[in-house]
Design an enzyme around this catalytic site. Structure first.
Site, mmCIF file in Angstrom:
data_model
loop_
_atom_site.group_PDB
_atom_site.id
_atom_site.type_symbol
_atom_site.label_atom_id
_atom_site.label_comp_id
_atom_site.label_asym_id
_atom_site.label_seq_id
_atom_site.Cartn_x
_atom_site.Cartn_y
_atom_site.Cartn_z
ATOM 1 N N THR A 22 41.734 32.540 63.753
ATOM 2 C CA THR A 22 40.897 33.823 64.573
ATOM 3 C C THR A 22 41.964 34.384 65.141
ATOM 4 O O THR A 22 43.146 35.220 64.436
ATOM 5 C CB THR A 22 40.880 33.023 65.984
ATOM 6 N N ASN A 23 42.115 35.594 66.263
ATOM 7 C CA ASN A 23 42.892 36.079 67.233
ATOM 8 C C ASN A 23 43.141 36.398 69.042
ATOM 9 O O ASN A 23 42.089 35.467 68.953
ATOM 10 C CB ASN A 23 42.372 37.676 66.537
#
Ligand code: C5P
Length: 208
Positions: A22-23
């Site tokens: 993810t980020n």
């Protein structure tokens, strides 16, 4: 008054049942844009990845996990909307294979095979017809050049350039570029204030 679709937050791409890529996107800028649009009397549909922020309860919120899911919900919802603000940070890659069971350690390096996910703003930009699309760009170098290149590649009407420090922060500093490369707005402050300024601009240039 317009019906506006806002994508917000990160997406998540699972490697196995417990691990994912993810980020750091928090969805805060998205939540502030949702609130600003509603305060100005617009109908808002949100398609959001997993976030802790709360969206204004007057918005219709669709929750998704992966970039492909975000695209399919956005495509369905955009059919009923006048414009799209793509402030989400969808994962650009997904593992080619999602393992059914937790990947066990072997003592050896683990090589991940990643493939590109679809670009939601670019896909909707190519299908927009007489609707409008606003993209966001977060750049660490050649800021304006990269932003304007993205605006063109993704068929956006405007692109909002922000700094990496904006991620998971309460404040933001933005420049908005139009299709000719003109800076049509530059502002900084709390994400609430920036969102209000952005919507003033969208109304003057995009919303009829
Ligand atoms: O290419 P980059 O990720 O920097 O572009 C940012 C813009 O593109 C943002 O508006 C973001 O919401 C959108 N985007 C998207 N789908 C992706 C990647 C980015 O809609 N897979």
């Amino acid at each position: 008054m317009a019906r506006i679709l806002i994508t917000s937050g990160p997406t998540r791409q699972y490697l196995d049942p417990v691990r994912y890529i993810t980020n750091a996107s928090s969805g805060r800028m998205g939540a502030c844009l949702v609130a600003a649009a509603i305060e100005r009397g617009h109908d808002v549909v949100v398609v959001s990845g997993p976030v802790d922020v709360r969206y204004d309860t007057r918005a219709t919120v669709h929750r998704v996990t992966t970039t492909d899911e975000m695209l399919s919900v956005v495509r369905r919802q955009f059919a009923e909307c006048d414009g799209l603000v793509g402030v989400a940070a969808p994962c650009d890659y997904r593992p080619l294979r999602v393992e059914d069971h937790k990947i066990a350690k072997t003592g050896q390096p683990l090589v991940l095979h990643l493939v590109e996910t679809p670009d939601i703003v670019a896909t909707m930009g190519s299908e927009k017809g007489d609707r409008w699309v606003v993209g966001f760009a977060l750049e660490t170098e050649d800021h304006r050049f990269r932003a304007i290149t993205k605006l063109q590649k993704k068929s956006c009407d405007l692109i909002v350039l922000n700094e990496p420090q904006a991620m998971d922060s309460a404040t933001n500093q933005v420049e908005v570029l139009d299709g000719l490369g003109n800076v049509v707005l530059a502002c900084s402050g709390s994400k609430e204030d920036v969102a209000a300024r952005l919507f003033e601009l969208f109304e003057s240039r995009l919303i009829h």
